[in-house]
Design an enzyme around this catalytic site. Structure first.
Site, PDB file in Angstrom:
ATOM      1  CG  ASP A   1      -2.005  -1.035   1.160  1.00 48.74           C
ATOM      2  OD1 ASP A   1      -2.083  -1.748   0.141  1.00 48.74           O
ATOM      3  OD2 ASP A   1      -2.785  -1.135   2.128  1.00 48.74           O
TER       4      ASP A   1
ATOM      5  CG  ASP B   1     -13.130  -2.464  -1.867  1.00 53.05           C
ATOM      6  OD1 ASP B   1     -12.527  -3.538  -2.038  1.00 53.05           O
ATOM      7  OD2 ASP B   1     -12.878  -1.430  -2.514  1.00 53.05           O
TER       8      ASP B   1
END
Length: 227
Positions: free
Chosen positions: A8, A125
């Site tokens: 990330d 998500d």
């Protein structure tokens, strides 16, 4: 069953968030160095541009380009892909799969990018069974099942992210039912070989592993040996 180590990106650094919260960030260092370590074991990784996810436009494509160029890794990349130009730029940078989330529910847009680009992936998500959008900061009224039914006519590659498990090392979400036969990758809380074997048994074609690798709860060598 394919394993995708995760990086990330925030302000050019490799970080992990806790449950996707930008106020709960831990910095792990140089993404290029981390990617080089992953390249010893796999040929493809999962990268999320967190700045892009929160701001609505990719911000770390230069870092992604360097990773591709210097390690030879293939990359599936998400984070802020909400317009055609951003997607085109990512593919010209050398990304193998662009991941879209928020913009996937604009079906006209989805149809256009599916027609023009290969490897488009949709990330479902979920928080509390419902789809979250815009960097996971907003919750929609759409359930995961409804989203999948809506999008499966267009897309053949999905990621399912359990937001409440992401970055927690809590183990995977309890999943009663597996939705589809398409390529389906799981993300969120993977912290043991047992988690990975369970996901394989459920029917997932891949798993994204992040914090467990950084915190040395599990190693790529160990996972690949078991698989």
């Amino acid at each position: 069953m394919r394993i995708y180590p995760a990086i990330d990106l925030m302000s050019g650094k490799a970080v992990r968030l806790y449950k996707g919260r930008k106020d709960k960030v831990k910095v792990y260092g140089d993404p290029l160095e981390i990617a080089s370590g992953f390249a010893e074991y796999v040929d493809k990784i999962h990268v999320v541009d967190l700045d892009g996810a929160f701001e609505g436009k990719p911000k770390n494509l230069d870092v992604v380009g360097r990773i591709i160029e210097e390690t030879g890794l293939k990359i599936q990349l998400g984070g802020g892909f909400r317009d055609y130009e951003s997607i085109a730029k990512a593919y010209s940078t050398g990304v193998e799969n662009v991941i879209i989330g928020t913009k996937a529910f604009d079906l006209e847009f989805l149809g256009k990018v599916m027609q023009d680009f290969e490897g488009i992936t949709v990330s479902l998500d979920a928080r509390g069974g419902r789809i979250a959008v815009k960097g996971w900061e907003e919750e929609s009224s759409i359930t995961v099942e409804e989203a999948y039914e809506m999008l499966k006519k267009y897309v053949k590659r999905f990621i399912y992210t359990a937001i409440e498990r992401d970055g927690t090392l809590m183990g995977i979400e309890k999943i009663e039912r597996f939705w589809g036969r398409e390529e389906f990758i799981y993300a969120g809380g993977v912290s043991s070989v047992e988690d990975i074997l369970k996901l394989k048994e459920i029917g997932f074609s891949g798993a994204i592993v992040g914090k467990a690798l950084y915190e040395e709860k599990i190693s790529l060598e160990e996972i690949l040996e078991v698989l």
